[in-house]
Design a protein around this motif. Structure first.
Motif, PDB file in Angstrom:
ATOM      1  N   ALA A   2      18.691  19.797  35.058  1.00 49.30           N
ATOM      2  CA  ALA A   2      19.636  20.533  34.266  1.00 49.30           C
ATOM      3  C   ALA A   2      19.716  22.056  34.738  1.00 49.30           C
ATOM      4  O   ALA A   2      20.641  22.838  34.728  1.00 49.30           O
ATOM      5  N   ILE A   3      18.534  22.750  34.971  1.00 49.17           N
ATOM      6  CA  ILE A   3      18.544  24.007  35.630  1.00 49.17           C
ATOM      7  C   ILE A   3      19.300  24.122  36.815  1.00 49.17           C
ATOM      8  O   ILE A   3      19.890  24.821  37.111  1.00 49.17           O
ATOM      9  N   GLY A   4      18.995  23.219  37.521  1.00 51.97           N
ATOM     10  CA  GLY A   4      20.116  22.957  38.954  1.00 51.97           C
ATOM     11  C   GLY A   4      21.386  22.954  38.774  1.00 51.97           C
ATOM     12  O   GLY A   4      22.046  23.490  39.455  1.00 51.97           O
ATOM     13  N   ALA A   5      21.716  22.297  37.748  1.00 52.57           N
ATOM     14  CA  ALA A   5      23.133  22.111  37.410  1.00 52.57           C
ATOM     15  C   ALA A   5      23.544  23.450  36.835  1.00 52.57           C
ATOM     16  O   ALA A   5      24.645  23.634  37.042  1.00 52.57           O
ATOM     17  N   ILE A   6      22.579  24.184  36.187  1.00 52.03           N
ATOM     18  CA  ILE A   6      23.360  25.672  35.659  1.00 52.03           C
ATOM     19  C   ILE A   6      23.587  26.466  36.831  1.00 52.03           C
ATOM     20  O   ILE A   6      24.466  27.321  36.925  1.00 52.03           O
ATOM     21  N   PHE A   7      22.492  26.526  37.552  1.00 51.28           N
ATOM     22  CA  PHE A   7      22.426  27.600  38.807  1.00 51.28           C
ATOM     23  C   PHE A   7      23.455  27.265  39.818  1.00 51.28           C
ATOM     24  O   PHE A   7      23.637  28.056  40.676  1.00 51.28           O
ATOM     25  N   THR A  36      32.275  21.728  36.405  1.00 51.94           N
ATOM     26  CA  THR A  36      31.641  20.555  37.033  1.00 51.94           C
ATOM     27  C   THR A  36      30.265  20.714  36.436  1.00 51.94           C
ATOM     28  O   THR A  36      29.357  19.858  36.208  1.00 51.94           O
ATOM     29  N   SER A  37      29.750  21.849  36.516  1.00 49.93           N
ATOM     30  CA  SER A  37      28.213  22.223  36.228  1.00 49.93           C
ATOM     31  C   SER A  37      28.063  21.801  34.564  1.00 49.93           C
ATOM     32  O   SER A  37      26.820  21.411  34.331  1.00 49.93           O
ATOM     33  N   VAL A  38      28.775  22.376  33.952  1.00 50.81           N
ATOM     34  CA  VAL A  38      28.887  21.933  32.381  1.00 50.81           C
ATOM     35  C   VAL A  38      28.823  20.352  32.180  1.00 50.81           C
ATOM     36  O   VAL A  38      28.011  19.796  31.405  1.00 50.81           O
ATOM     37  N   VAL A  39      30.030  19.925  32.689  1.00 49.83           N
ATOM     38  CA  VAL A  39      29.737  18.177  32.838  1.00 49.83           C
ATOM     39  C   VAL A  39      28.670  17.572  33.114  1.00 49.83           C
ATOM     40  O   VAL A  39      27.896  16.835  32.456  1.00 49.83           O
ATOM     41  N   LEU A  40      28.026  18.047  34.258  1.00 54.61           N
ATOM     42  CA  LEU A  40      26.631  17.496  34.859  1.00 54.61           C
ATOM     43  C   LEU A  40      25.629  17.773  34.013  1.00 54.61           C
ATOM     44  O   LEU A  40      24.730  17.186  33.563  1.00 54.61           O
ATOM     45  N   PHE A  41      25.659  19.080  33.348  1.00 53.11           N
ATOM     46  CA  PHE A  41      24.533  19.506  32.416  1.00 53.11           C
ATOM     47  C   PHE A  41      24.550  18.575  31.119  1.00 53.11           C
ATOM     48  O   PHE A  41      23.492  17.837  30.808  1.00 53.11           O
ATOM     49  N   ASN A  42      25.655  18.266  30.574  1.00 55.46           N
ATOM     50  CA  ASN A  42      26.105  17.489  29.432  1.00 55.46           C
ATOM     51  C   ASN A  42      25.598  15.877  29.882  1.00 55.46           C
ATOM     52  O   ASN A  42      24.924  15.236  28.997  1.00 55.46           O
ATOM     53  N   ALA A  43      25.686  15.613  31.085  1.00 55.83           N
ATOM     54  CA  ALA A  43      25.469  14.129  31.445  1.00 55.83           C
ATOM     55  C   ALA A  43      23.949  14.073  31.664  1.00 55.83           C
ATOM     56  O   ALA A  43      23.329  12.912  31.248  1.00 55.83           O
ATOM     57  N   VAL A  44      23.401  15.284  32.217  1.00 57.10           N
ATOM     58  CA  VAL A  44      21.912  14.899  32.195  1.00 57.10           C
ATOM     59  C   VAL A  44      21.126  15.123  30.832  1.00 57.10           C
ATOM     60  O   VAL A  44      20.182  14.338  30.893  1.00 57.10           O
TER      61      VAL A  44
END
Length: 202
Positions: A12-17, A51-59
């Motif tokens: 999640a942190i990686g998706a945000i950064f 893409t980061s938001v979508v990946l964060f929500n998926a995680v």
């Protein structure tokens, strides 16, 4: 060094950064002088953020403490689902706004109504995306793309000028707020550490 974070927290942190920030770059570029470069930088920044938001929500939807092949495929599938559904919702909202302005009488040849419909439809797409737990950023992005290709050509010239300057002003104000908020956060962190060190000494 163990900081007490699980693998899901790291992802999640990686998706945000991972999202790059193009606000400062866009402030340097002039949209009228270099429209293609401005559009490329703006689109790259928005797609990265979305893409980061979508990946964060998926995680966040999975328990990754015991990850295996099934969970990995489910994570990828959930990411693709969020990405596609958010895109489709934005496209549908953009096409609906074009249809309303072109076919329905109450929004025709009225600058106030045309601008209001465009803004409300964009906001409606965002609210629907958040209601269905999709990506609001991605939905608004594709809604804006569709509006620029279809809705934009169905409004009057006055509405085009008004819409252009209205959204440009709102975008500029939002970017200024982002810059000031980041500056305040950057200055607040050293002050907090200084105050904490003073309390420890006392």
């Amino acid at each position: 060094m163990d900081v007490g974070l699980a693998i899901g927290d790291y992802l999640a942190i990686g998706a945000i950064f991972a999202a790059t920030d193009s606000v400062c770059t866009l402030q340097v570029l002039n949209q009228d002088e270099t429209p293609l470069l401005y559009s490329l930088v703006f689109g790259e920044g928005v797609v990265n953020d979305a893409t980061s938001v979508v990946l964060f929500n998926a995680v966040q939807n999975f328990d990754l403490s015991h990850i295996n092949t099934t969970i990995a495929f489910q994570l990828v599938g959930n990411f693709i689902y969020l990405f596609i559904t958010s895109t489709v919702l934005g496209v549908v909202a953009g096409l609906l706004s074009a249809y309303i302005i072109k076919k329905l009488y109450f929004g025709r040849h009225s600058t106030d109504r045309e601008v209001a419909i465009m803004m409300l439809m964009a906001y409606l797409s965002y609210m629907l995306a958040e209601l269905f737990y999709l990506s609001g950023i991605l939905t608004v992005f594709f809604c804006g793309i569709v509006m620029s290709h279809y809705t934009w050509h169905n409004v009057t010239e006055n509405s085009r000028v008004t819409t252009k300057h209205t959204f440009a002003t709102l975008s500029f104000v939002a970017e200024i707020f982002i810059i000031f908020s980041r500056m305040s956060c950057g200055m607040d962190a050293p002050c907090s550490r200084y105050c904490e060190s003073r309390r420890v000494r006392e």
